[in-house]
Design a protein around this motif. Structure first.
Motif, PDB file in Angstrom:
ATOM      1  N   TRP A  26      88.137  44.016   7.767  1.00  0.00           N
ATOM      2  CA  TRP A  26      88.333  43.072   6.660  1.00  0.00           C
ATOM      3  C   TRP A  26      87.255  41.996   6.641  1.00  0.00           C
ATOM      4  O   TRP A  26      86.733  41.643   5.599  1.00  0.00           O
ATOM      5  CB  TRP A  26      89.712  42.435   6.768  1.00  0.00           C
ATOM      6  N   ASN A  27      86.931  41.466   7.803  1.00  0.00           N
ATOM      7  CA  ASN A  27      85.975  40.366   7.897  1.00  0.00           C
ATOM      8  C   ASN A  27      84.542  40.755   7.561  1.00  0.00           C
ATOM      9  O   ASN A  27      83.710  39.883   7.304  1.00  0.00           O
ATOM     10  CB  ASN A  27      86.030  39.726   9.286  1.00  0.00           C
ATOM     11  N   GLN A  28      84.243  42.047   7.538  1.00  0.00           N
ATOM     12  CA  GLN A  28      82.880  42.461   7.219  1.00  0.00           C
ATOM     13  C   GLN A  28      82.775  43.235   5.902  1.00  0.00           C
ATOM     14  O   GLN A  28      81.678  43.439   5.398  1.00  0.00           O
ATOM     15  CB  GLN A  28      82.290  43.288   8.350  1.00  0.00           C
ATOM     16  N   ALA A  29      83.888  43.630   5.331  1.00  0.00           N
ATOM     17  CA  ALA A  29      83.860  44.442   4.112  1.00  0.00           C
ATOM     18  C   ALA A  29      83.677  43.579   2.870  1.00  0.00           C
ATOM     19  O   ALA A  29      84.244  42.489   2.776  1.00  0.00           O
ATOM     20  CB  ALA A  29      85.159  45.242   3.999  1.00  0.00           C
ATOM     21  N   PRO A  30      82.913  44.068   1.894  1.00  0.00           N
ATOM     22  CA  PRO A  30      82.777  43.338   0.632  1.00  0.00           C
ATOM     23  C   PRO A  30      84.083  43.395  -0.169  1.00  0.00           C
ATOM     24  O   PRO A  30      84.931  44.257   0.067  1.00  0.00           O
ATOM     25  CB  PRO A  30      81.654  44.071  -0.100  1.00  0.00           C
ATOM     26  N   PHE A  31      84.213  42.497  -1.113  1.00  0.00           N
ATOM     27  CA  PHE A  31      85.431  42.385  -1.921  1.00  0.00           C
ATOM     28  C   PHE A  31      85.850  43.715  -2.527  1.00  0.00           C
ATOM     29  O   PHE A  31      87.018  44.102  -2.455  1.00  0.00           O
ATOM     30  CB  PHE A  31      85.243  41.340  -3.032  1.00  0.00           C
ATOM     31  N   GLU A  32      84.930  44.425  -3.161  1.00  0.00           N
ATOM     32  CA  GLU A  32      85.264  45.666  -3.851  1.00  0.00           C
ATOM     33  C   GLU A  32      85.846  46.699  -2.893  1.00  0.00           C
ATOM     34  O   GLU A  32      86.780  47.419  -3.228  1.00  0.00           O
ATOM     35  CB  GLU A  32      84.022  46.261  -4.539  1.00  0.00           C
ATOM     36  N   GLU A  33      85.300  46.760  -1.708  1.00  0.00           N
ATOM     37  CA  GLU A  33      85.801  47.702  -0.711  1.00  0.00           C
ATOM     38  C   GLU A  33      87.188  47.303  -0.241  1.00  0.00           C
ATOM     39  O   GLU A  33      88.079  48.145  -0.132  1.00  0.00           O
ATOM     40  CB  GLU A  33      84.830  47.763   0.469  1.00  0.00           C
ATOM     41  N   ARG A  34      87.387  46.032   0.025  1.00  0.00           N
ATOM     42  CA  ARG A  34      88.716  45.564   0.443  1.00  0.00           C
ATOM     43  C   ARG A  34      89.746  45.868  -0.633  1.00  0.00           C
ATOM     44  O   ARG A  34      90.840  46.358  -0.339  1.00  0.00           O
ATOM     45  CB  ARG A  34      88.693  44.066   0.757  1.00  0.00           C
TER      46      ARG A  34
END
Length: 107
Positions: A26-34
């Protein structure tokens, strides 16, 4: 959130509706991926099916909310290890669905 999930960024228990999300991812994923991953997990509950049904539900919901279909497909590329035939089939199905949605009057 849990520190790390083995082999997946998130999972959901259909019996309880409890979703677990890897804090490390979660802490490294971009918004769209999350967003796409969370929608995928919700798709297991809403579509009451397996991975393909959850992918389909997630993409339809993602598109309906006005998000980029290209970013949804790229999101899968970032978290999917592509080490099984099913993962390749899911990616192909998602890409086909995105192309169909893009051509539809609402897409």
């Amino acid at each position: 959130m849990v520190p790390v999930l083995d082999g997946t960024p998130a999972s959901v228990d259909p019996a309880t509706g409890t979703m677990l999300v890897s804090a490390q991812w979660w802490n490294q994923a971009p918004f769209e991926e999350r967003l796409f991953v969370l929608l995928h997990e919700c798709g297991h509950l809403e579509a009451q099916g397996g991975e393909f049904e959850a992918d389909r539900w997630a993409l339809e919901t993602y598109a309906r909310e006005g998000h980029s279909l290209q970013k949804a497909v790229l999101a899968m590329k970032h978290y999917m290890p592509f080490n099984t035939m099913e993962q390749y089939q899911r990616a192909t199905a998602l890409l086909r669905q995105a192309l169909l949605l893009e051509k539809s009057p609402k897409g």
